[in-house]
Design an enzyme around this catalytic site. Sequence first.
Site: not given
Ligand code: SAH
Length: 351
Positions: A88, A101, A108, A112, A115, A332
Site C-alpha cells: 500500500e 508515504c 515486515c 512489533c 503494528c 500509521c
Molecule cells: N518500519 C519503519 C517504518 C514504518 S513507519 C519504522 O518502524 O519506523 C510507521 C510508524 O507508525 C512507525 O513509527 C510505527 O512504529 C508506527 N506505528 C505502528 N503501528 C502503529 C499503530 N497501531 N498506531 C500508531 N502508530 C503505529
Amino acid sequence: MTTTRYSITREDLTALLPDQPRYRIDQVWKGLFDELSSPSEMTNLPKDLRTRLDAELPLALEPVTETVSDRGDTIKFLWSLDGGSRIETVLMLYRDRATVCVSTQAGCAMACDFCATGQAGFTRHLTDGEIVEQVVLASRRARIKGRRVSNVVYMGMGEPLANEEPVWRSLVRLHDDCGLSARHLTVSTVGIVPGIRKLAERPMPVNLAVSLHAANDALRDALVPINKRYPIGDLMSACSDYLDAKGRRLSFEWAMIDQVNDRPSDAVELATLCRSLRLPAHVNLIPLNPTPGYPVRGSSRLKVEAFRDQLESLGVNATIRQNRGTEISAACGQLVAGQPVRITPSRERDS
Ligand code: SAH
C-alpha cells in the site's frame, strides 16, 4: 525480474535504444521522471518509439483498489506486485504540502505487536523501481487534483533500513531525477543500527525518524522486539553519529499506548534521551491507531496533549501527528494490504 519503467537507469535506457540520438534519451528520461508522463503521453516522441517504450518498459505495480477519506485529502492505493504480493501507498494532501508515504517491503519482519504490518509477517523486499513507482503514480494522482507532491516519507509497510540498498537508490532517484529536495525526504526506522550507520555514510542528508516508543530497554524490548538486538544505548550512539554526519535534527516517533508509555515518568525518560543529542530530537506523538491483533487502547486526547506539554516543559519540541486515513485503515501501523476489505464510507466524487 524484467526492467520496469522506474527501475531503469540512464545506461539501461541508452542500451535499450541504441539507434536513438542522445537528445531522445534526454526527452524520455525527462518525460518519465520529471514530467511523470507515460510513454504514450510523450507527444514529443515519434509514435513508434512511444509504442516501443510502452511495451519494453512495463509498470511494476498493478492497481488493485484506491480508497479515499478525509474528504478526498487522503488516498490509499493498494497494488499488486510481480509474484502476487501486495503493498500500500498513501497520498496525503495538506494545505501547505502533499506527502506520499511509501512501502519498502511487502510485509515486515520486525514483528512489533501494535503494528498491523508486523502482525502479518514478511513477504519480500521491494526494488528501487517499485519504491519510485509508488511516488510517481501517487504524484500523477495528486496532479489530477491540481497538487504537486512535495514530501516523501518512508513510513509505509516494511522496514526501510532492512532493505537499505534499494531504499538508497530510490532516494537518489527521487532527489536527482524527480527533483525532491533531501529536506523533504524522510526515512523512518525501527532502529536498525547498522542501517543507520550505512545511511550516515551516504552523501545525501535525508531526514531520519526513529520509531522509539519506549525510552528504557525493558519496555522497548516488549514493544519493539529488535531492541533486544540493538538496545537503546547502541541506537542513541548511532543517532548521535547520524546527527554529526548530516547536521540535521532527528525525530523520534512515539505511538501513545494507554497506560503503557504515556505516564509522566515516560515523558521524563524520553526527554532525557532527546536532550542527550547535540540537537535535541523532535518528538512525533502518534495516537495509537487500532489494529486487529493488538487489544490495547490508544491514549486519550487529553493524555496525549498532557504528554506533549510535559515534553515541551522539559525543553523538547513535540507535535501530535495529525491522524489521517483511520477510517480507510491508511493510518500509521494500519497498512496490511490484506484482502481488499472495503470500509470506505464515501467514494470521491471529483475524479
Ligand atoms: N518500519 C519503519 C517504518 C514504518 S513507519 C519504522 O518502524 O519506523 C510507521 C510508524 O507508525 C512507525 O513509527 C510505527 O512504529 C508506527 N506505528 C505502528 N503501528 C502503529 C499503530 N497501531 N498506531 C500508531 N502508530 C503505529
